[in-house]
Design a protein around this motif. Sequence first.
Motif, PDB file in Angstrom:
ATOM      1  N   ILE A  28       5.000  -2.277 -11.162  1.00 14.33           N
ATOM      2  CA  ILE A  28       4.957  -0.979 -11.888  1.00 14.33           C
ATOM      3  C   ILE A  28       5.448  -0.444 -13.010  1.00 14.33           C
ATOM      4  O   ILE A  28       5.368  -0.391 -13.729  1.00 14.33           O
ATOM      5  CB  ILE A  28       5.372  -0.116 -10.255  1.00 14.33           C
ATOM      6  N   PRO A  42       5.935  -5.287  -5.530  1.00 14.13           N
ATOM      7  CA  PRO A  42       5.209  -4.519  -6.144  1.00 14.13           C
ATOM      8  C   PRO A  42       5.973  -4.057  -7.204  1.00 14.13           C
ATOM      9  O   PRO A  42       5.388  -2.785  -7.994  1.00 14.13           O
ATOM     10  CB  PRO A  42       5.433  -2.797  -4.800  1.00 14.13           C
ATOM     11  N   ARG A  43       8.072  -3.974  -7.443  1.00 13.04           N
ATOM     12  CA  ARG A  43       8.246  -3.863  -8.277  1.00 13.04           C
ATOM     13  C   ARG A  43       8.334  -4.378  -9.613  1.00 13.04           C
ATOM     14  O   ARG A  43       8.199  -3.448 -10.536  1.00 13.04           O
ATOM     15  CB  ARG A  43       9.434  -3.372  -7.438  1.00 13.04           C
ATOM     16  N   ILE A  60       3.478  -6.380  -0.658  1.00 13.77           N
ATOM     17  CA  ILE A  60       3.013  -5.382  -1.637  1.00 13.77           C
ATOM     18  C   ILE A  60       2.243  -4.327  -1.349  1.00 13.77           C
ATOM     19  O   ILE A  60       2.681  -3.727  -1.613  1.00 13.77           O
ATOM     20  CB  ILE A  60       2.042  -6.041  -2.592  1.00 13.77           C
ATOM     21  N   ILE A  62       3.719  -0.513  -2.120  1.00 17.80           N
ATOM     22  CA  ILE A  62       3.109  -0.108  -3.707  1.00 17.80           C
ATOM     23  C   ILE A  62       3.295   1.100  -3.624  1.00 17.80           C
ATOM     24  O   ILE A  62       3.944   1.561  -3.911  1.00 17.80           O
ATOM     25  CB  ILE A  62       2.508  -1.113  -4.327  1.00 17.80           C
TER      26      ILE A  62
END
Length: 299
Positions: free
Chosen positions: A150, A146-147, A174, A178
């Motif tokens: 982004i 997820p990081r 994710i 997220i």
Amino acid sequence: MTAQKLDGRATAKQITQELSERVAALKERGITPGIATVLVGDDPGSALYVGMKHRRSESIGMNSIQIELPATATQEEVEEVVDRLNADPECHGYIVQLPLPKHLDTDAILERIDPDKDADGLHPTNLGRLVLNVNGPITSPLPCTPRAAIELLLRHDVDLKGKHVVVVGRGVTIGRSIGLILTRRELNATVTLTHTGTVDLASHLRRADVIVAAAGVKHLVRPEDVKPGAAVLDVGVTRGEKIPETGKYKVYGDVAPGVEETAGHLSPNPGGVGPMTVALLMTNVVEAAERAAGIAPQG
């Protein structure tokens, strides 16, 4: 319209260079960030992935610790390795490579990891900290994928504030996490999480400013499902037919061909979020070393 490519390889290279500078600064203080992996068995895919992580870590000056156990390793033997890494001051973060052999209790092993050394950011304690938004965004490890997704958007100047993000897939890697990051005040997006129980998925997708496709369903997101100008991240992977010339399997993403003619931004698959995930794994470990050194977080 032809979508701008969200190039994960090039962006990961940029992050790697930044991490090299941070590692050099830590070494000036007498600290060498250390990453470890625990590989149980001889799965070729897992071995390849672990090797890639160590090559990347060594390229930025980190200490690389590789632990390999036979597929016959007992629960006690694996847990002993985990305990040893938890206590090792030279190891700032590590992963236990999955999948583990079926006779092992995977959940028990993963929960035994020291949350502060959880390089993947998926330990139950760290997911709980994420839910509670404890002490800001990076005082404990964040989930890597997820990081990475982004970060890929932000580094291509995709503004997320006030935007409607539709996530396809509710997996823990994710989908579930997220949304927690995206709805933090510093990002301030609005998130809709869709899944196999969602009625009329296409109607949700057509309203999205950003789509994160992470279902693992080949070509699930079609051109007609995408609002003109939307940013689309193709995260899911489906293994297809074997390529006779190479012996490897063809890989398909969740996003169908033709979406690039409608979307404003599109990540390739492979070459998008995947390389970024490895870079953010390294970031988690460097941040852990910085926290240990009392250095203020840079994110």
